[in-house]
Enzyme design. Structure first.
Site, PDB file in Angstrom:
ATOM      1  N   LYS A 131      -3.667  12.674   1.103  1.00 43.51           N
ATOM      2  CA  LYS A 131      -4.266  13.990   1.345  1.00 43.51           C
ATOM      3  C   LYS A 131      -4.794  14.588   0.046  1.00 43.51           C
ATOM      4  CE  LYS A 131      -1.304  17.239   2.010  1.00 43.51           C
ATOM      5  NZ  LYS A 131      -1.452  17.936   0.685  1.00 43.51           N
ATOM      6  N   GLY A 159       0.827  -1.207   0.000  1.00 39.37           N
ATOM      7  CA  GLY A 159       0.000   0.000   0.000  1.00 39.37           C
ATOM      8  C   GLY A 159       0.857   1.251   0.000  1.00 39.37           C
ATOM      9  N   CYS A 211       1.327  13.130   1.503  1.00 41.11           N
ATOM     10  CA  CYS A 211       0.815  13.922   0.380  1.00 41.11           C
ATOM     11  C   CYS A 211      -0.255  13.218  -0.446  1.00 41.11           C
ATOM     12  CB  CYS A 211       1.966  14.334  -0.539  1.00 41.11           C
ATOM     13  SG  CYS A 211       3.176  15.407   0.249  1.00 41.11           S
ATOM     14  N   ARG A 251       6.771  -5.656  -0.571  1.00 40.37           N
ATOM     15  CA  ARG A 251       7.265  -4.694  -1.560  1.00 40.37           C
ATOM     16  C   ARG A 251       7.790  -5.366  -2.825  1.00 40.37           C
ATOM     17  NH1 ARG A 251       5.394   0.449  -0.740  1.00 40.37           N
ATOM     18  NH2 ARG A 251       5.329   0.853   1.491  1.00 40.37           N
TER      19      ARG A 251
END
Length: 244
Positions: A41, A33, A38, A205
């Site tokens: 938002k 995820g 930033c 990852r």
């Protein structure tokens, strides 16, 4: 999820999509995820603006991106529990990485926080290593994420390590949450030898050499790709004991 179900490789899919110059190869790699201060938002701002403009379908579209990101974290953490024979109570789990991305100590909206919370609530004992995130920041994030829990109780279940090898010693599983380059160059044979068996590695990852890990003896799970099961694990599923 589609790749895992069909046997496709998300890396190949991302490479194909990335050849389109209008998109490019960046930000197409699958993971546990996204995080950071930033992107989420900005997405929430798009949702808000769309709702203010009565563009309900547009707002729902961008909200779904956020919802899917939350689901991805939940799905990954749930897979850890499922693969560890549906219980992780008192099991030692090594978490490699706590920052939301490599080369930073920033943990804002880090998927590792959510995954840690999920595993702690399931009764795991976490042993965390991150090259840059300080111990006090890790405990602050976890205690903040679990306000109903006794802070001292949380600290009893979590230990922060100064290196990956000590974090993995006597662990049932490794969970990779940050794509630090260091994690691709570790001596995984040494790590495997120090772990309890069967030894699991969950690559959130998709940065490790999964086939090499399987040959060592790890049971590997990752995102967006089906990994062959280690032949050393096949006999364990039918002979599970309380030591698992």
């Amino acid at each position: 999820m589609v790749c895992e179900a069909t046997g496709a490789d998300i890396t190949e899919v991302a490479k194909a999509i990335g050849t389109d110059s209008r998109i490019g190869p960046k930000f197409l790699q699958a993971s546990v995820g996204f995080g950071g201060s930033c992107f989420q938002k900005d997405l929430l701002n798009l949702v808000y603006i769309s709702e203010c403009l009565n563009l309900s379908e547009v707002a729902a579209y961008w909200q779904q991106v956020i919802d899917m990101n939350e689901y991805q974290k939940s799905r990954f953490a749930g897979k850890v529990v499922e693969r560890l024979f549906n219980t992780i109570t008192d099991k030692r789990i090594a978490m490699f990485g706590f920052a939301f991305k490599k080369n930073t100590g920033d943990t804002r909206e880090s998927p590792a926080i959510y995954v840690s919370k999920y595993l702690l609530e399931e009764g795991a004992k976490l042993h965390i290593y991150d090259p840059k995130v300080e111990e006090k920041q890790i405990f602050f994030d976890l205690v903040t994420m679990m306000p109903t829990e006794d802070p001292e109780g949380v600290k009893e279940l979590v230990k922060v390590h100064s290196d990956a090898y000590s974090a993995a010693k006597d662990a049932h599983a490794i969970v990779i949450c940050t794509e630090w380059d260091e994690f691709t160059t570790l001596d995984y044979q040494k790590i495997y030898d120090s772990m309890l068996k069967p030894a699991f590695l969950f690559d959130g990852r998709k940065i490790c050499d999964h086939e090499a890990l399987v040959k060592i003896g790890f049971h590997v799970e990752t995102i967006g790709k089906r990994v062959s099961r280690s032949p050393l694990l096949r006999g364990w599923a039918s002979t599970t004991t309380s030591t698992f």
